[in-house]
Design a protein around this motif. Structure first.
Motif, mmCIF file in Angstrom:
data_model
loop_
_atom_site.group_PDB
_atom_site.id
_atom_site.type_symbol
_atom_site.label_atom_id
_atom_site.label_comp_id
_atom_site.label_asym_id
_atom_site.label_seq_id
_atom_site.Cartn_x
_atom_site.Cartn_y
_atom_site.Cartn_z
ATOM 1 N N ALA A 156 -80.384 30.790 -30.415
ATOM 2 C CA ALA A 156 -78.828 30.733 -30.720
ATOM 3 C C ALA A 156 -78.308 29.371 -30.094
ATOM 4 N N TYR A 157 -78.577 29.278 -28.731
ATOM 5 C CA TYR A 157 -77.957 28.079 -27.950
ATOM 6 C C TYR A 157 -78.829 26.827 -27.765
ATOM 7 N N GLY A 158 -79.982 27.039 -28.517
ATOM 8 C CA GLY A 158 -81.173 26.000 -28.303
ATOM 9 C C GLY A 158 -81.438 25.447 -27.022
ATOM 10 N N VAL A 159 -81.691 26.356 -26.319
ATOM 11 C CA VAL A 159 -82.279 26.567 -25.000
ATOM 12 C C VAL A 159 -83.628 27.494 -24.647
ATOM 13 N N THR A 160 -84.278 27.245 -23.555
ATOM 14 C CA THR A 160 -85.290 28.124 -23.315
ATOM 15 C C THR A 160 -85.032 29.547 -22.607
ATOM 16 N N ARG A 161 -85.672 30.409 -22.582
ATOM 17 C CA ARG A 161 -85.512 31.801 -22.114
ATOM 18 C C ARG A 161 -85.274 31.686 -20.499
ATOM 19 N N PRO A 162 -85.783 30.864 -19.936
ATOM 20 C CA PRO A 162 -85.586 30.630 -18.438
ATOM 21 C C PRO A 162 -84.151 30.185 -18.176
ATOM 22 N N THR A 163 -83.723 29.217 -19.157
ATOM 23 C CA THR A 163 -82.507 28.770 -19.106
ATOM 24 C C THR A 163 -81.316 29.853 -19.183
ATOM 25 N N ILE A 164 -81.726 30.701 -20.123
ATOM 26 C CA ILE A 164 -80.804 31.788 -20.530
ATOM 27 C C ILE A 164 -80.672 32.783 -19.232
ATOM 28 N N TYR A 165 -81.908 33.032 -18.676
ATOM 29 C CA TYR A 165 -82.191 33.885 -17.327
ATOM 30 C C TYR A 165 -81.150 33.075 -16.044
ATOM 31 N N ALA A 166 -81.330 31.797 -16.077
ATOM 32 C CA ALA A 166 -80.728 31.198 -14.732
ATOM 33 C C ALA A 166 -79.287 31.153 -15.174
ATOM 34 N N HIS A 175 -74.125 33.044 -13.227
ATOM 35 C CA HIS A 175 -72.943 33.565 -13.641
ATOM 36 C C HIS A 175 -72.546 34.980 -12.443
ATOM 37 N N HIS A 176 -73.621 35.763 -12.181
ATOM 38 C CA HIS A 176 -73.537 37.008 -11.521
ATOM 39 C C HIS A 176 -73.224 36.416 -9.759
ATOM 40 N N GLU A 177 -74.143 35.416 -9.570
ATOM 41 C CA GLU A 177 -73.867 35.070 -8.226
ATOM 42 C C GLU A 177 -72.499 34.386 -7.987
ATOM 43 N N LYS A 178 -72.008 33.852 -8.814
ATOM 44 C CA LYS A 178 -70.580 33.057 -8.507
ATOM 45 C C LYS A 178 -69.629 34.300 -8.733
ATOM 46 N N VAL A 181 -71.941 29.683 -21.195
ATOM 47 C CA VAL A 181 -72.208 30.871 -20.010
ATOM 48 C C VAL A 181 -71.543 32.169 -20.090
ATOM 49 N N GLU A 182 -70.277 32.202 -20.259
ATOM 50 C CA GLU A 182 -69.590 33.156 -20.312
ATOM 51 C C GLU A 182 -69.838 33.926 -21.698
ATOM 52 N N LYS A 183 -70.028 33.530 -22.956
ATOM 53 C CA LYS A 183 -70.376 33.940 -24.114
ATOM 54 C C LYS A 183 -71.742 34.560 -23.859
ATOM 55 N N ILE A 184 -72.618 33.821 -23.457
ATOM 56 C CA ILE A 184 -74.018 34.523 -22.969
ATOM 57 C C ILE A 184 -73.930 35.548 -22.365
ATOM 58 N N VAL A 185 -73.236 35.910 -21.289
ATOM 59 C CA VAL A 185 -73.413 36.814 -20.503
ATOM 60 C C VAL A 185 -72.768 38.098 -21.213
ATOM 61 N N GLU A 186 -71.606 37.711 -21.891
ATOM 62 C CA GLU A 186 -70.666 38.831 -22.759
ATOM 63 C C GLU A 186 -71.788 39.338 -23.663
ATOM 64 N N THR A 187 -72.359 38.418 -24.531
ATOM 65 C CA THR A 187 -73.335 38.754 -25.632
ATOM 66 C C THR A 187 -74.349 39.678 -24.990
ATOM 67 N N ALA A 188 -75.119 39.171 -23.814
ATOM 68 C CA ALA A 188 -76.072 39.840 -23.306
ATOM 69 C C ALA A 188 -75.631 41.326 -22.792
#
Length: 190
Positions: free
Chosen positions: A32-42, A47-50, A13-20
């Motif tokens: 790249a992470y083998g997940v759906t787009r909704p999973t990336i958005y979630a 991360h932002h909520e935390k 999640v940290e890497k995803i946020v940084e890359t985004a």
């Protein structure tokens, strides 16, 4: 993508946020992470909520209790007419700010009892020292009428102190519990 997405680790999640943040598209990250787009958005939203919670100066708390304790807690929450366990636990966490403060009247009473017990202990030590001295000299242990009267008086004083301690314990427990319940209900401490 068919089937269930794999679970992302906190490091992912940290890497995803940084890359985004650096401009990568959600579709690219999902692939790249083998997940759906909704999973990336979630993951990004979570991360932002935390981060927002951390900036607000709050923290998550979790723990495990046995079913009996949980049922008792739920019953207590129900009696207080609170909305949820979370609401009750937030209140429990806020209560110690006043709940565990020493009661000045109780502290004074305990200091007084301590003084009384010290005086009793001094008298008992003097009496025992006298009897030990007599025994070391080979004398038969005997208690004079004055010593018997002193012992009787000391035993009565010990019983009185014991009653005072039990009374104070009861008052403190009752007062503390009442303050605790009042705090849980959101009422001001008097």
């Amino acid at each position: 993508m068919a089937g269930r997405s794999r679970k992302l680790t906190p490091q992912d999640v940290e890497k995803i946020v940084e890359t985004a943040r650096s401009g990568a598209s959600v579709a690219t990250l999902a692939k790249a992470y083998g997940v759906t787009r909704p999973t990336i958005y979630a993951a990004i939203n979570s991360h932002h909520e935390k981060a927002q919670i951390v900036r607000a100066g709050t923290a998550s708390v979790s723990f495990t209790v046995d079913k009996k304790s949980l049922n008792a807690f739920d019953a207590f929450v129900g009696r207080l007419n609170l909305r949820s366990r979370a609401d009750a636990l937030r209140r429990v966490c806020r209560v110690p700010s006043g709940f565990l403060e020493p009661d000045e009247h109780l502290a004074e009473a305990v200091r007084d009892l301590s003084f009384q017990l010290k005086a009793i202990g001094t008298n008992v030590n003097q009496l025992v020292a006298t009897k030990n001295f007599e025994r070391r000299k080979g004398q038969k242990l005997k208690i004079t009428p004055d010593q018997e009267q002193l012992l009787s008086k000391l035993l009565q004083e010990i019983e009185q102190v014991s009653v005072q301690v039990r009374t104070l314990e009861g008052k403190r427990a009752s007062s503390s519990f009442q303050r605790y319940v009042a705090s849980m209900k959101g009422q001001a401490d008097e």
